[in-house]
Design an enzyme around this catalytic site. Sequence first.
Site, PDB file in Angstrom:
ATOM      1  N   LEU A 104      10.056  43.251 -53.440  1.00  0.00           N
ATOM      2  CA  LEU A 104       9.201  43.419 -52.269  1.00  0.00           C
ATOM      3  C   LEU A 104       9.576  44.759 -51.647  1.00  0.00           C
ATOM      4  CD1 LEU A 104       9.319  39.925 -50.480  1.00  0.00           C
ATOM      5  CD2 LEU A 104       7.527  40.829 -51.971  1.00  0.00           C
ATOM      6  N   ASP A 105       8.582  45.483 -51.124  1.00  0.00           N
ATOM      7  CA  ASP A 105       8.951  46.752 -50.517  1.00  0.00           C
ATOM      8  C   ASP A 105       9.720  46.509 -49.219  1.00  0.00           C
ATOM      9  OD1 ASP A 105       5.654  46.605 -49.932  1.00  0.00           O
ATOM     10  OD2 ASP A 105       6.889  47.005 -48.190  1.00  0.00           O
ATOM     11  N   LYS A 106      10.321  47.565 -48.729  1.00  0.00           N
ATOM     12  CA  LYS A 106      11.279  47.465 -47.629  1.00  0.00           C
ATOM     13  C   LYS A 106      10.721  46.739 -46.411  1.00  0.00           C
ATOM     14  CE  LYS A 106      14.397  50.417 -44.927  1.00  0.00           C
ATOM     15  NZ  LYS A 106      14.860  51.811 -44.701  1.00  0.00           N
ATOM     16  N   THR A 108       8.142  44.582 -46.328  1.00  0.00           N
ATOM     17  CA  THR A 108       7.531  43.286 -46.612  1.00  0.00           C
ATOM     18  C   THR A 108       8.592  42.190 -46.522  1.00  0.00           C
ATOM     19  OG1 THR A 108       5.880  44.288 -48.062  1.00  0.00           O
ATOM     20  CG2 THR A 108       6.253  41.928 -48.326  1.00  0.00           C
TER      21      THR A 108
END
Length: 240
Positions: A104-106, A108
């Site tokens: 997951l991106d930072k 999210t």
Amino acid sequence: MQQRLDKIVASQGTLSRSEVKRAIRSGRVMVGDRLCLDPSQKCDPEQSVICVDGAPLAYRAFLYIMMNKPAGILCVSRDPKAPTVLDLLPDSLRRKELFPAGRLDKDTVGLVIITNDGVFAHRLLSPTGHVVKRYQARLDAPVGVRETEAFAAGIVLADGTRCRPAVLRVLPQGEGLRTEVEITEGKYHQVRRMFGAVGRRVLALKRCAIGGLPLDPDLTEGACRELSEAEKRAVFEMRE
């Protein structure tokens, strides 16, 4: 299956193989009722009672952990400049070989599975597995039928990449700003880029489920726990 004692002990914590060897040679490890001073001694970890500093070793070849990832944490194994999801694990669940099965991106939040089982992770992440990942997104402007149909047809991203068909639902009482998305891929920032392709900006994004496994609502952000056997199976029970 018989394995070297130092390998068994090292696999169950954060000590290096050399640190484990020193611990064994200094008399800190017992196998059954016998003190063992030989790191190369072989035993079956499933059948033998191994104690380190008097505490029984609860041997598990693989760990499967559910985490509710908070914002601002990197979803990688390690980073020299920023905290990662592995840094949030309690000591009882730390292993040297653990990694997040998918990222997951930072910014999210939500469901992340952490494991040391490469076969499980490959099955989960492979596009041929068609495992559904479900997200909830809050947008800067409403969406409707046009955007829903575009997702279903397969969004073309700004760089020309075509995504597989996806499900977009408008959630009730959100005036078109709160949505749920189901995808079976894991391209870089995919959900945000898909909404960008239809002229919307994602203000908040949360992964709520992987396959048939929902995020435990009792897990606060940053908390984690092991998956049950039923939950591990549930990951692969909901496919496209």
